[in-house]
Design an enzyme around this catalytic site. Structure first.
Site, PDB file in Angstrom:
ATOM      1  N   SER A 114       0.797  -1.218   0.000  1.00 47.36           N
ATOM      2  CA  SER A 114       0.000   0.000   0.000  1.00 47.36           C
ATOM      3  C   SER A 114       0.828   1.266   0.000  1.00 47.36           C
ATOM      4  CB  SER A 114      -0.920   0.031   1.229  1.00 47.36           C
ATOM      5  OG  SER A 114      -0.159  -0.005   2.417  1.00 47.36           O
ATOM      6  N   CYS A 115       2.065   1.218   0.480  1.00 48.13           N
ATOM      7  CA  CYS A 115       2.778   2.474   0.700  1.00 48.13           C
ATOM      8  C   CYS A 115       3.662   2.880  -0.460  1.00 48.13           C
ATOM      9  CB  CYS A 115       3.630   2.398   1.963  1.00 48.13           C
ATOM     10  SG  CYS A 115       5.141   1.436   1.767  1.00 48.13           S
ATOM     11  N   GLY A 116       4.012   1.967  -1.343  1.00 49.01           N
ATOM     12  CA  GLY A 116       4.901   2.340  -2.428  1.00 49.01           C
ATOM     13  C   GLY A 116       6.301   2.607  -1.927  1.00 49.01           C
TER      14      GLY A 116
END
Length: 281
Positions: A114-116
């Site tokens: 989700s955070c990249g």
């Protein structure tokens, strides 16, 4: 690979009725990306298109930009005691003469689905490493009506989402609104990397006339990936972040958010929008 989805038994409650049934879930497994044998990153992803994912990740990081800069990509033996290949480790070998980045000082080695790229967020870094400045791309003009039609096309092409409801999607569209490619993944940044990686491996970079549509929000890392691939227009069905807007404005990227039906917000690069109407201040 046959590992995109998995079946699990669940207790289902609907309007007071209780029963058990099998449910289809999107698979999530770690992928370790190695560069010339050295660990570079670990990301949680939906298995499939792993070589494209690794290649797209390297394009986004500014390591490579042409297909001939990579000599090969292979699966490595996994972490099992007997050396069985888990298909969760890939090694990217750069072509002779392509410089190896100082990966130990530049970034954290772990990224979630989700955070990249959580450990790297610098407008200056993107400015100095982008090979194809988006502001210098051939003029691309799009209409609000064309953009408004893209989310339905993307949704209709999401085959795995229909079975699981648990995937992000990213699609590349032509200036005429034709869907050119679509990838799904548990991580929104993985879906974009897979798109870019597939284009990279077929020698199609830069994507200087394409429109990138993502099914969620437009974060900094997604704007970064668009800029690094030379994509002039990024649209999202949800909100952008402030840093994504800053990057888009600085790089000359057209950034559209809240693309739903005929409504949308253009946060940067409105010179590419052919509205046919006077702007009311």
């Amino acid at each position: 690979m046959g590992r995109v989805t998995e079946r699990r038994r669940v207790l289902r409650i609907r309007d007071g009725r209780v029963n058990t049934r099998s449910d289809t879930l999107v698979a999530e497994e770690p992928l370790e990306i190695r560069l010339n044998g050295r660990p570079l990153a670990i990301t949680m992803r939906t298995p499939g298109d792993d070589f494209a994912l690794a290649a797209g990740f390297l394009v986004s990081e500014g390591v490579v930009g042409r297909a001939d800069e990579v000599s090969n990509i292979v699966y490595c033996a996994g972490a099992t005691a007997d050396g069985t290949n888990t298909y969760n480790v890939v090694d990217v070998r750069l072509a002779p003469g392509v410089p190896l980045p100082d990966i130990t000082l530049e970034r954290n080695v772990y990224t979630t689905s989700s955070c990249g790229l959580c450990g790297k967020a610098s407008l200056d870094a993107v400015r100095t490493t982008a090979r194809w400045p988006v502001a210098d791309t051939p003029p691309v003009r799009v209409t609000p009506d064309l953009l408004a039609a893209l989310p339905d096309q993307l949704r209709e092409a999401q085959r795995v989402f229909d079975r699981t409801g648990g995937l992000h999607a990213a699609g590349l569209f032509s200036p005429d609104g034709e869907l050119l490619d679509l990838r799904e993944d548990v991580g929104r940044h993985n879906a974009v990397d897979k798109l870019i990686g597939r284009a990279f491996r077929s020698g199609r970079l830069p994507l200087s006339r394409d429109i990138l549509l993502v099914s969620g929000r437009a974060s900094f890392e997604l704007a970064q990936k668009a800029v690094m691939a030379g994509i002039p227009v990024l649209a999202a069905v949800s909100a952008p972040s402030s840093l994504a807007v800053d990057l888009a404005a600085e790089a000359g990227l057209t950034l559209v958010g809240f693309l739903r039906g005929g409504s949308m917000n253009v946060y940067a690069g409105d010179h590419r929008l052919d509205t046919g109407a006077e702007v009311v201040v």
